[in-house]
Design a protein around this motif. Structure first.
Motif, mmCIF file in Angstrom:
data_model
loop_
_atom_site.group_PDB
_atom_site.id
_atom_site.type_symbol
_atom_site.label_atom_id
_atom_site.label_comp_id
_atom_site.label_asym_id
_atom_site.label_seq_id
_atom_site.Cartn_x
_atom_site.Cartn_y
_atom_site.Cartn_z
ATOM 1 N N TYR A 328 -6.275 116.689 -4.628
ATOM 2 C CA TYR A 328 -7.153 115.886 -5.487
ATOM 3 C C TYR A 328 -6.704 115.941 -6.943
ATOM 4 O O TYR A 328 -6.869 114.980 -7.695
ATOM 5 C CB TYR A 328 -8.615 116.329 -5.358
ATOM 6 C CG TYR A 328 -9.595 115.169 -5.429
ATOM 7 C CD1 TYR A 328 -9.269 113.947 -6.016
ATOM 8 C CD2 TYR A 328 -10.870 115.276 -4.891
ATOM 9 C CE1 TYR A 328 -10.154 112.891 -6.065
ATOM 10 C CE2 TYR A 328 -11.769 114.224 -4.919
ATOM 11 C CZ TYR A 328 -11.412 113.038 -5.518
ATOM 12 O OH TYR A 328 -12.289 111.988 -5.564
ATOM 13 N N ALA A 329 -6.128 117.048 -7.363
ATOM 14 C CA ALA A 329 -5.568 117.100 -8.717
ATOM 15 C C ALA A 329 -4.467 116.050 -8.858
ATOM 16 O O ALA A 329 -4.385 115.337 -9.876
ATOM 17 C CB ALA A 329 -5.019 118.493 -9.012
ATOM 18 N N ALA A 333 -4.567 112.740 -11.271
ATOM 19 C CA ALA A 333 -3.496 112.511 -12.246
ATOM 20 C C ALA A 333 -2.993 111.066 -12.167
ATOM 21 O O ALA A 333 -2.725 110.429 -13.189
ATOM 22 C CB ALA A 333 -2.350 113.493 -12.017
ATOM 23 N N HIS A 334 -2.894 110.536 -10.952
ATOM 24 C CA HIS A 334 -2.503 109.136 -10.790
ATOM 25 C C HIS A 334 -3.576 108.208 -11.367
ATOM 26 O O HIS A 334 -3.250 107.210 -12.022
ATOM 27 C CB HIS A 334 -2.287 108.813 -9.311
ATOM 28 C CG HIS A 334 -0.942 109.219 -8.791
ATOM 29 N ND1 HIS A 334 0.166 108.403 -8.858
ATOM 30 C CD2 HIS A 334 -0.523 110.374 -8.195
ATOM 31 C CE1 HIS A 334 1.200 109.018 -8.320
ATOM 32 N NE2 HIS A 334 0.817 110.218 -7.919
ATOM 33 N N GLU A 366 -9.720 116.562 -12.832
ATOM 34 C CA GLU A 366 -8.376 116.991 -12.444
ATOM 35 C C GLU A 366 -8.205 118.487 -12.668
ATOM 36 O O GLU A 366 -7.653 119.209 -11.822
ATOM 37 C CB GLU A 366 -7.323 116.220 -13.240
ATOM 38 C CG GLU A 366 -5.905 116.616 -12.872
ATOM 39 C CD GLU A 366 -4.859 116.056 -13.819
ATOM 40 O OE1 GLU A 366 -3.752 116.629 -13.865
ATOM 41 O OE2 GLU A 366 -5.137 115.062 -14.519
ATOM 42 N N MET A 367 -8.700 118.971 -13.800
ATOM 43 C CA MET A 367 -8.568 120.390 -14.104
ATOM 44 C C MET A 367 -9.379 121.260 -13.141
ATOM 45 O O MET A 367 -8.977 122.381 -12.811
ATOM 46 C CB MET A 367 -9.021 120.663 -15.547
ATOM 47 C CG MET A 367 -8.093 120.104 -16.608
ATOM 48 S SD MET A 367 -6.402 120.699 -16.423
ATOM 49 C CE MET A 367 -5.574 119.200 -15.879
ATOM 50 N N MET A 368 -10.523 120.744 -12.667
ATOM 51 C CA MET A 368 -11.330 121.507 -11.707
ATOM 52 C C MET A 368 -10.538 121.798 -10.431
ATOM 53 O O MET A 368 -10.701 122.842 -9.802
ATOM 54 C CB MET A 368 -12.594 120.730 -11.348
ATOM 55 C CG MET A 368 -13.607 120.610 -12.455
ATOM 56 S SD MET A 368 -15.018 119.602 -11.899
ATOM 57 C CE MET A 368 -15.861 119.311 -13.466
ATOM 58 N N GLU A 424 3.307 112.177 -12.196
ATOM 59 C CA GLU A 424 2.175 112.950 -12.700
ATOM 60 C C GLU A 424 2.426 113.383 -14.138
ATOM 61 O O GLU A 424 3.561 113.692 -14.513
ATOM 62 C CB GLU A 424 2.016 114.244 -11.870
ATOM 63 C CG GLU A 424 1.145 114.111 -10.652
ATOM 64 C CD GLU A 424 0.825 115.466 -10.092
ATOM 65 O OE1 GLU A 424 0.009 116.176 -10.708
ATOM 66 O OE2 GLU A 424 1.387 115.846 -9.065
ATOM 67 N N PRO A 425 1.349 113.414 -14.964
ATOM 68 C CA PRO A 425 1.528 113.888 -16.326
ATOM 69 C C PRO A 425 1.976 115.340 -16.355
ATOM 70 O O PRO A 425 1.600 116.126 -15.495
ATOM 71 C CB PRO A 425 0.122 113.730 -16.950
ATOM 72 C CG PRO A 425 -0.806 113.535 -15.812
ATOM 73 C CD PRO A 425 -0.024 113.007 -14.667
#
Length: 428
Positions: A328-329, A333-334, A366-368, A424-425
Motif C-alpha cells: 500500500y505504501a 506513492a503512485h 503512505e508513511m503509515m 516511486e518518489p
C-alpha cells in the motif's frame, strides 16, 4: 513556545526538526539519531497551544490553511519525521491521556448505523468521479495494489490484486457472487470476464454505483453483473462467493459482530468469502483525529485481535490469512505522483486548501504503511473447513491459469496515463 517546545524535545529522537516560530525565533529539536532534516515555519502563535494539545489534528489543519510551511524541506520530509518518531509522541504524558479518552469514545466515533453510514461514505466518495480519475489507475481501484515487481505500473499492480483475490475465491461457473462495497465495479467486472457467474455489487456511493453500471453495460456484462445503491445489511439473498475490498475499514468496531453475522447469513453452506482490509500490527487504538474529521468520518483500521473475536463468535472458519505489508505504501506513492501531476486541475476543480488537504492525506497514509504500523490483510472465510482445498498451492496455480485466460480474452491491464510513468518518489 512552551510547553510545545518541551513536548518536541521528547518527540524528536530521529532526525532534526527546526521550528521558526511566529516571531521569527529558531528552535532546534532532535538530532540524536539519523533521520529527516526538516525546517518548519509557524505563522500563527495559536499553533503553540493546539499543536501541544492535539498535534495530529492541528498539524493537518495548519498545513491545509497555510499556517505551517516548510523551507528547504517538504511535507513528505515532515510526515516521514513524524512517522518515525510516532512512538515517542505516544509516550508523552498528555498524549497518553488523550489517547485513553479517545479510546473510551471509540464506539461513538465509529458509529455507522444504516443511514449514517451512507452519509459518511458520501462525504468522501461522492465528491466527483472526475477527481478520482486524476490519480487512480484507469480502472479506478481505490485500494491497495499488489506489486509482483518494482517495475509494475499501477495498472499492472491493480490487476495483480484482482487476480490474487480472484484466485482465493475458487470460482466455479454458475455461482452467485456478491461484492460488499464494490467501488467503481472493477472487481466484479474482472470476475465476470473470467467466469460465467451472476454478480451483485452494493455500494453507498451514488457516484460509484452509476459509473459501475455504465462500465458493466459498456463491457456487455449488464445481464450478469448489476450494481445497487444499497446497504449490505438490507440484503436477503444467499451467495456462493462474497468479496469485500476496502470496505471493512468503514464498518466500525461496534458493528463487527453485525458484519460477520450478516456474512454468515448471506453465504451458502459451502460458500467462501474474501475480505481485503487495512489493519495494523499494533494493539487496538483509534483513528487519526484529522483523518476522521476531514477524510473518513466513522472509519477505523482494526487490530487483528479486534477482528478475530467476532469471526469466532459467528461460527466462521478462517481458511487463509495473508498480509500485504509495503504494497500500500507503493500504491500511495503512485497516487501521490499522479495527484501532483494533476495538481493544477484539482485546484481548478476545488481550491488550494483542498489540494493541501489531499496532499497531507495521501502522503501521511503512505508513511503509515512505509514506516508505521499499518498493513493490509486478506482473510478468507467459510462455514466449513473444507470449502476450499486444504493445500494452499491452488492459489498460485489459479493465478497462473488466470494469466493465461486474461491473454486469451483480452483482459490486459490498460496503459497508464502518460504522466503516470514516474517511479516511486525517493525517500529521505
Amino acid at each position: 513556545m512552551f510547553p510545545l517546545s518541551h513536548m518536541l524535545k521528547s518527540f524528536v529522537r530521529k532526525g532534526t526538526l527546526k521550528v521558526i516560530d511566529a516571531e521569527g525565533r529558531v528552535h532546534i529539536f532532535g538530532g540524536r539519531e539519523p533521520g529527516p532534516d526538516v525546517t518548519m515555519r509557524l505563522t500563527d502563535p495559536t499553533l503553540y497551544r493546539t499543536l501541544f494539545t492535539n498535534p495530529e489534528l492541528a498539524a493537518g489543519e495548519a498545513y491545509m490553511d497555510g499556517r505551517m510551511r516548510f523551507e528547504g524541506s517538504t511535507l513528505r520530509d515532515f510526515l516521514t519525521l513524524f512517522s518515525v518518531n510516532r512512538l515517542s509522541l505516544g509516550s508523552y504524558p498528555l498524549q497518553k491521556a488523550l489517547r485513553k479518552v479517545s479510546r473510551g469514545l471509540k464506539r461513538f466515533q465509529q458509529a455507522n448505523p444504516i443511514g449514517k453510514a451512507q452519509q459518511n461514505v458520501a462525504h468522501h466518495y461522492d465528491i466527483g468521479n472526475e477527481f478520482y480519475r486524476l490519480f487512480l489507475d484507469r480502472g479506478m481501484q481505490y485500494s491497495c495494489a499488489y506489486f509482483t515487481s518494482d517495475d509494475n505500473t499501477l495498472e499492472e499492480a491493480q490487476q495483480n490484486k484482482l487476480r490474487l483475490i480472484a484466485s482465493k475465491l475458487a470460482l466455479e461457473p454458475g455461482q452467485k457472487v456478491l461484492d460488499i462495497g464494490c467501488g467503481w465495479g472493477d472487481m466484479l467486472l474482472y470476475l465476470a470476464r473470467l467466469q460465467d457467474i451472476q454478480a451483485v455489487g452494493v455500494t453507498l456511493s451514488k457516484e460509484q454505483c452509476k459509473l459501475a453500471n455504465e462500465k458493466a453495460k459498456a463491457l456487455g456484462l449488464a445481464d450478469r453483473v448489476r450494481f445497487e445503491l444499497r446497504d449490505y445489511r438490507d440484503l436477503n439473498e444467499r451467495f456462493d462467493r462474497i468479496v469485500s475490498v476496502g470496505m471493512f475499514e468503514h464498518v466500525g468496531v461496534a458493528h463487527y459482530d453485525e458484519f460477520f453475522a450478516k456474512v454468515n447469513d448471506l453465504l451458502t453452506d459451502d460458500g467462501v468469502m474474501l475480505l481485503h482490509s487495512i489493519g495494523h500490527m499494533s494493539p487496538p487504538g483509534t483513528a487519526s483525529p484529522w483523518l476522521r474529521k476531514y477524510i473518513f468520518p466513522g472509519a477505523y483500521s482494526p487490530a487483528l485481535s479486534e477482528v478475530f473475536t467476532h469471526v469466532e463468535q459467528n461460527s466462521l472458519w478462517v481458511t487463509d490469512l495473508e498480509f500485504l505489508r509495503v504494497h500500500y505504501a507503493k500504491t500511495l506513492a503512485h497516487w501521490v505522483t499522479r495527484f501532483e501531476a494533476n495538481r493544477a486541475k484539482v485546484a481548478e476543480m476545488y481550491d488550494e486548501r483542498f489540494c493541501r488537504m489531499w496532499e497531507f492525506y495521501l502522503i501521511s497514509c503512505e508513511m503509515m504503511f512505509r514506516t508505521g504500523s499499518q498493513l493490509v490483510f486478506h482473510m478468507q472465510l467459510a462455514k466449513t473447513r473444507d470449502a476450499v482445498p486444504i493445500v494452499r498451492d491452488y492459489i498460485i496455480d489459479t493465478q497462473r491459469d488466470y494469466v493465461r485466460l486474461e491473454a486469451e480474452r483480452g483482459i490486459a491491464p490498460p496503459e497508464p496515463q502518460p504522466f503516470a510513468t514516474a517511479k516511486e518518489p525517493q525517500q529521505s
